[in-house]
Design an enzyme around this catalytic site. Sequence first.
Site, PDB file in Angstrom:
ATOM      1  N   SER A 423      50.359  14.199  29.622  1.00 30.53           N
ATOM      2  CA  SER A 423      49.439  15.255  30.000  1.00 30.53           C
ATOM      3  C   SER A 423      48.304  14.748  30.234  1.00 30.53           C
ATOM      4  O   SER A 423      48.072  13.593  30.125  1.00 30.53           O
ATOM      5  CB  SER A 423      49.017  15.810  28.479  1.00 30.53           C
ATOM      6  OG  SER A 423      48.163  17.115  28.677  1.00 30.53           O
ATOM      7  N   PRO A 424      47.457  15.524  31.356  1.00 30.41           N
ATOM      8  CA  PRO A 424      46.306  14.937  31.969  1.00 30.41           C
ATOM      9  C   PRO A 424      45.351  14.423  31.044  1.00 30.41           C
ATOM     10  O   PRO A 424      45.116  14.971  30.102  1.00 30.41           O
ATOM     11  CB  PRO A 424      45.855  16.029  32.720  1.00 30.41           C
ATOM     12  CG  PRO A 424      47.089  17.101  32.785  1.00 30.41           C
ATOM     13  CD  PRO A 424      47.766  16.784  31.697  1.00 30.41           C
ATOM     14  N   GLN A 502      46.090  16.426  39.250  1.00 30.82           N
ATOM     15  CA  GLN A 502      45.436  17.466  38.669  1.00 30.82           C
ATOM     16  C   GLN A 502      44.236  17.637  39.513  1.00 30.82           C
ATOM     17  O   GLN A 502      43.250  16.581  39.366  1.00 30.82           O
ATOM     18  CB  GLN A 502      45.315  17.539  37.299  1.00 30.82           C
ATOM     19  CG  GLN A 502      44.689  18.869  36.633  1.00 30.82           C
ATOM     20  CD  GLN A 502      44.251  18.797  35.280  1.00 30.82           C
ATOM     21  OE1 GLN A 502      43.348  18.263  34.854  1.00 30.82           O
ATOM     22  NE2 GLN A 502      45.119  19.456  34.370  1.00 30.82           N
ATOM     23  N   TYR A 583      35.523  24.374  32.929  1.00 30.52           N
ATOM     24  CA  TYR A 583      35.362  23.556  34.165  1.00 30.52           C
ATOM     25  C   TYR A 583      35.171  24.932  35.399  1.00 30.52           C
ATOM     26  O   TYR A 583      35.432  26.151  34.976  1.00 30.52           O
ATOM     27  CB  TYR A 583      36.190  22.574  34.484  1.00 30.52           C
ATOM     28  CG  TYR A 583      36.393  21.381  33.849  1.00 30.52           C
ATOM     29  CD1 TYR A 583      35.154  20.802  33.427  1.00 30.52           C
ATOM     30  CD2 TYR A 583      37.487  20.966  33.214  1.00 30.52           C
ATOM     31  CE1 TYR A 583      35.101  19.886  32.478  1.00 30.52           C
ATOM     32  CE2 TYR A 583      37.726  20.107  32.256  1.00 30.52           C
ATOM     33  CZ  TYR A 583      36.487  19.442  31.978  1.00 30.52           C
ATOM     34  OH  TYR A 583      36.320  18.609  30.976  1.00 30.52           O
ATOM     35  N   ARG A 631      46.663  25.120  35.166  1.00 29.04           N
ATOM     36  CA  ARG A 631      46.490  25.107  33.807  1.00 29.04           C
ATOM     37  C   ARG A 631      45.202  25.994  33.536  1.00 29.04           C
ATOM     38  O   ARG A 631      44.355  26.085  34.182  1.00 29.04           O
ATOM     39  CB  ARG A 631      45.826  23.637  33.569  1.00 29.04           C
ATOM     40  CG  ARG A 631      45.322  23.316  32.060  1.00 29.04           C
ATOM     41  CD  ARG A 631      44.964  22.126  31.703  1.00 29.04           C
ATOM     42  NE  ARG A 631      46.312  21.413  31.255  1.00 29.04           N
ATOM     43  CZ  ARG A 631      46.244  20.544  30.306  1.00 29.04           C
ATOM     44  NH1 ARG A 631      45.222  19.730  29.926  1.00 29.04           N
ATOM     45  NH2 ARG A 631      47.477  20.041  29.903  1.00 29.04           N
ATOM     46  N   ARG A 725      47.922  12.248  23.170  1.00 28.69           N
ATOM     47  CA  ARG A 725      47.612  11.259  22.014  1.00 28.69           C
ATOM     48  C   ARG A 725      48.893  10.548  21.719  1.00 28.69           C
ATOM     49  O   ARG A 725      48.880   9.381  21.808  1.00 28.69           O
ATOM     50  CB  ARG A 725      47.131  11.884  20.924  1.00 28.69           C
ATOM     51  CG  ARG A 725      45.630  12.290  20.978  1.00 28.69           C
ATOM     52  CD  ARG A 725      44.846  12.648  19.869  1.00 28.69           C
ATOM     53  NE  ARG A 725      43.637  12.989  20.088  1.00 28.69           N
ATOM     54  CZ  ARG A 725      43.130  14.229  20.414  1.00 28.69           C
ATOM     55  NH1 ARG A 725      43.838  15.499  20.771  1.00 28.69           N
ATOM     56  NH2 ARG A 725      41.971  14.229  20.479  1.00 28.69           N
TER      57      ARG A 725
END
Length: 777
Positions: A423-424, A502, A583, A631, A725
Amino acid sequence: MTTPRDTATAAHDGTPGRPGHPLRVAVIGGGPGGLYAAALLKRLDPRREITVWERNAPDDTFGFGVVLSDETLGGIEHADPVVYAALQDEFVRWDDIDIVHRSVRHTSGGHGFAALGRRRLLEILHDRCRSLGVDLRFRAPAPPVAELMAAHDLVIAADGVHSATRTAHADVFGPSVEEHRCRYIWLAADFAFDAFRFEIAETEHGVMQLHGYPYAPDASTVIVEMREEVWRAAGFADLDEEQSVEQCGKIFADTLGGRPLRSNKSAWTTFRTVVNDHWSHENLVLLGDAAHTAHFSIGSGTKLAVEDALALAACLEEQPGLSQALAAYEEERRPVVASTQRAARASLEWFEDIRFHLGQPARQFAFNLLTRSRRVTHDNLRLRDARFTESVEREFGCPPGTPPMFTPFRMRGLTLRNRVVVSPMDMYSAVDGVPGDFHLVHLGARALGGAGLVMTEMVCVSAEGRITPGCAGMYTHRQADSWRRIIEFVHRQAPGTAIGVQLGHAGRKGSTKLMWEGIDEPLDDGNWPLVAASPIPYKPGSQTPRELSRAQLTDLREQFVSAAWRAARCGFDLLELHCAHGYLLSGFLSPLTNRRTDGYGGDLARRLRFPLEVFDAVRAVWPEERPMTVRISATDWADGGTTGDDAVEIARAFAAHGADAVDVSTGQVVPDERPDYGRSYQTPYADRIRHETGVPVIAVGAISSWDDVNSLVLAGRTDLCALARPHLYDPHWTLHAAAEQGYDGPGIAWPTPYRAGSRPPRTGRTDAPKPRLTLGI
């Protein structure tokens, strides 16, 4: 003046004044939890004066059968062998679950259920309480709680989901009661199912489901459930109890073999999830449904109440004082209950949205149903019933010996060799937006680690679009050259691993400190101006952004285009547009952050307008054969924000514009969000989008094990799983997942220098002599 609470708290040795051993106990509510608590406390100290108040008659109960797990029974066996022995004599046991989907029945075995009639359970507990000397008062409403608290050392409120005690003390317990979207009714049939049975009826009014299980050699519980709108369309709102029972019997006549159903004060109701901020107040404590509820589809109501009683009795024995005992009881039980409630919510929401899954192949549908709560997983189900699980894998397309996570997935001209995505993850380690050696090692290590797709962090399209001074960019040739170096390493040293970029812009969440210096905190100096959909600061103390003008929107769109052009020339295999987490583009989508009055604000179609313009412009310069994903935040976790319904429409809009997959995250849009955290907690949003829109999805959020990935992919809830993680903990997470499952096929590629590590190293001696003889005593 001396109160009963002062004088009646002697320990077993006669020492007075030990409040951890209350001698005068009042129990409000004569259900299984309250009765069992009374029996345990009396057994532990026969001197206790324990009174149970129950407003109804001894045999006056709702429902029919009760299911208990082996874990709960083990606790009962150790705490009270007498009750355990009585239950053992009554239980009906079975191992199979039958799932009937469009007239096709699939059976999964090895599950191990035990059930008995609710009325018989109460009789056993009544007998045990009486034999121990508990004062049972039926048809007797309890005195006011304040009076009980003044006259007793301990008051146990076990008065159910509609607890008057909880309501009377709402100011201290802080209850939250949430009603859900389905109506259900408890009924019974005078024959025993030979398995736990789920039956789906697709009627002209909508989908209805039956949950059935035996609780006696000649009787079964039958629960009929459907969404509120289906219930109304079918006319149940206008039927009395007898008519409802008759109609349910007709709908599921094949399942019942034409035999009638019967009721017991049966009424249609909606399930209520009860949560309390606190479970005790002074000498008053909540137990069972008064404290918490969990949906019946995972069979946990009575189980939780009995386990509460066991924990409460144990804590009263172990702790030196009443306040410590009640605090220990809550500390012990709250995480267990929270975990069960998360599983129950996942299960009830699955049934609420069951219509989305009906188009699945029958075996996959059955697997999806069995794993709906995430308590039963792919690996767990293989242990229970390998034959069934292997049949689902074959239908899914897994080659023999291939776990679902190691099957390939294709988007346009890109075929991923497995379903794992790194994942980013923002690293905040770039200098002037330039990724350096850290990024080479970070992304290179995870590419060598076996994932099918490795994603960069959010790469910013301008200096002003950075979150922090340490964020990477794609707005200079120097940055592009550094990215090219990383991409070439991945393609050369980890052939078969794809790397994606991304692209995003921080919007109102920019110009902040590095995460470990103060997440979302403005810089002490050197701040740059912010822009956003609307001039709303992220949180108090944050910089207020300027609202983007039409000309600025055009400039910003071109920044995305330039970054995408550079990313294509660098050689990235996939591009993801970041429209999540508050964002800039996400700020246009959420009604909480977009207050514009022009053509880019208002209803969802207008809030989508600018993100779609950016997507179209980027797609136009991004190579046709390379996939592009988006996303999104599927919910803001805040009142008035983006909802699950909105997320479906957002995903559908991007798919219509050419998105090859939707990366489904949630939240981080407003600081006062209230996320419902838990294992795989965001997956239901991905699942819904996938089934309502048909667009492939990437699930993300607390997916931490290869078993989770296998389960989610095989159930058809997602196409890819993005893990963050776990890949920070173990860069070679995917390689190790293959090794632990004994897999070594085309879905994984061990780098040649690492091949010697493809089997776990031994950690201790395993060749000790085995015992050959056991001597009897």
